[in-house]
Design a protein around this motif. Structure first.
Motif, short mmCIF file in Angstrom:
data_model
loop_
_atom_site.label_atom_id
_atom_site.label_comp_id
_atom_site.label_asym_id
_atom_site.label_seq_id
_atom_site.Cartn_x
_atom_site.Cartn_y
_atom_site.Cartn_z
N TYR A 143 24.53 -7.60 -9.99
CA TYR A 143 24.52 -8.70 -10.97
C TYR A 143 24.87 -8.06 -12.28
O TYR A 143 24.67 -6.91 -12.74
N PHE A 162 11.27 -12.33 -22.21
CA PHE A 162 12.08 -13.22 -21.80
C PHE A 162 12.03 -13.69 -20.19
O PHE A 162 11.87 -12.87 -19.61
N LYS A 173 21.14 -14.75 -2.43
CA LYS A 173 21.92 -14.40 -3.63
C LYS A 173 21.11 -15.14 -4.64
O LYS A 173 20.67 -16.23 -4.42
N LEU A 174 20.69 -14.57 -5.91
CA LEU A 174 19.86 -15.03 -6.90
C LEU A 174 20.57 -15.91 -7.83
O LEU A 174 21.67 -15.35 -8.30
N TYR A 232 10.86 -14.03 -13.14
CA TYR A 232 10.77 -12.97 -13.71
C TYR A 232 10.62 -12.71 -15.10
O TYR A 232 10.82 -13.56 -15.95
N LEU A 245 12.59 -15.61 -17.19
CA LEU A 245 13.58 -16.37 -16.32
C LEU A 245 13.13 -16.80 -15.17
O LEU A 245 12.38 -16.02 -14.02
N PHE A 256 25.54 -13.31 -10.42
CA PHE A 256 26.05 -12.62 -9.53
C PHE A 256 27.39 -12.46 -9.60
O PHE A 256 28.27 -12.87 -9.97
N ASN A 258 14.15 -20.40 -2.06
CA ASN A 258 13.09 -19.45 -2.62
C ASN A 258 12.96 -19.65 -4.19
O ASN A 258 14.21 -19.77 -4.85
N PHE A 268 20.24 -17.52 -11.44
CA PHE A 268 19.15 -17.79 -12.74
C PHE A 268 19.34 -18.93 -13.67
O PHE A 268 20.41 -19.50 -13.97
N GLY A 269 18.17 -19.30 -14.44
CA GLY A 269 18.29 -20.39 -15.39
C GLY A 269 18.40 -19.63 -16.53
O GLY A 269 18.80 -18.27 -16.62
N SER A 270 18.49 -20.33 -17.66
CA SER A 270 18.89 -19.97 -18.88
C SER A 270 17.89 -18.89 -19.63
O SER A 270 18.12 -18.22 -20.54
N GLY A 291 20.54 -15.13 -18.23
CA GLY A 291 20.10 -14.62 -17.08
C GLY A 291 21.06 -13.74 -16.34
O GLY A 291 22.50 -14.40 -16.75
N PRO A 292 20.97 -13.07 -15.33
CA PRO A 292 21.84 -12.33 -14.81
C PRO A 292 22.63 -12.98 -13.82
O PRO A 292 22.41 -14.33 -13.48
N LEU A 312 14.13 -6.34 -15.40
CA LEU A 312 13.57 -7.45 -15.08
C LEU A 312 12.50 -6.95 -14.17
O LEU A 312 12.36 -6.30 -13.05
N TYR A 350 11.62 -18.11 -7.83
CA TYR A 350 11.24 -16.37 -8.64
C TYR A 350 10.96 -16.80 -10.37
O TYR A 350 11.54 -17.68 -10.77
N GLN A 397 28.61 -9.08 -3.42
CA GLN A 397 27.54 -8.58 -2.39
C GLN A 397 28.35 -8.12 -1.16
O GLN A 397 29.36 -8.57 -0.59
N PHE A 443 14.36 -5.90 -8.93
CA PHE A 443 15.47 -5.52 -9.81
C PHE A 443 15.05 -4.01 -10.42
O PHE A 443 13.76 -3.80 -10.67
#
Lengths: 115, 115
Positions: free
Chosen positions: B36, A88, A103-104, A36, A90, B46, A32, A106-108, B43-44, A44, A34, B49, B105
């Motif tokens: 997160y 910003f 669980k997500l 943001y 993401l 993890f 998946n 994220f990129g930088s 980025g956030p 976010l 995303y 959970q 979020f």
């Protein structure tokens, strides 16, 4: 191991100019994906998410669009940027097959300033 | 639609235990609760959970009561480097229980750790 690449890190664009932000994921299949956005000092905001190639769900109607031309590539675009598009951005991915245990990752991020 | 509510901000001192509570009254049967951590311009990341009762890892503990309408993130002996924004996240699913992959979020809790 899985990695996510997002570029560029910073971007300054004039109002009315186009935008293209790219995100790619390595080391996993059928994620998946995303996009943001985070305004300064805010939480976010989910813009788009995708559960497969060509499948895009939009959360916020605006001048932004997203595309997923390949399984692990997610692109955020705009034909004409607005001042309010600053923020910003993401990209994130999650494991697809365990939907209840996502669980997500994220990129930088890309810091976009529209002037 | 599963929404979350957290305190906007919290203050603590080095060495103390910090508990951040998240309210999610409309949590669905299959939803997991995920926390997160986000530092500025990143980025956030993890943290932890869980689904019910208690979960512990090397970073934090997560307490979830039987009704699952709230959860508490516990950070033991915080340090200055724990100053960040903490987000509670609950999955969002359609009536049939199939995830659309939509992960939204809330505003998060700004934790400030003082010397």
């Amino acid at each position: 191991s899985q990695t996510i690449h997002q570029w560029p890190a910073t971007l300054v664009q004039p109002v009315g100019s186009p935008l293209s932000l790219e995100c790619t994921v390595e080391g996993t299949s059928n994620p998946n994906l995303y996009w943001y956005r985070q305004a300064a000092g805010r939480g976010l905001q989910l813009l788009f998410y995708s559960v497969g190639i060509g499948q895009i769900s939009s959360e916020v109607p605006q001048n932004l669009s997203a595309s997923r031309p390949q399984d692990r590539q997610f692109i955020l675009s705009s034909k004409k940027l607005l001042l309010s598009d600053s923020g910003f951005y993401l990209c994130a991915w999650s494991v697809r097959f365990r939907a209840t245990n996502e669980k997500l990752f994220f990129g930088s991020g890309t810091q976009l300033s529209v002037l | 639609l599963a929404k979350t509510t957290q305190p906007i901000s919290m203050d603590s001192y080095e060495g103390q235990e910090v508990n951040i509570t998240c309210s999610h009254n409309n949590i669905a049967t299959n939803d997991y609760i995920t926390w997160y951590q986000q530092f500025p311009s990143q980025g956030p990341r993890f943290i932890i959970q869980g689904y019910k009762t208690k979960v512990t890892n090397e970073v934090a503990s997560l307490f979830i009561p039987a009704d699952r309408k709230s959860s508490t993130l516990s950070l033991p002996r915080v340090s200055l480097s724990d100053t960040a924004v903490y987000y509670c996240l609950v999955g969002d699913y359609n009536a049939g229980g199939t995830s659309y992959g939509k992960l939204t979020f809330g505003q998060g809790t700004i934790l400030t750790v003082h010397p």
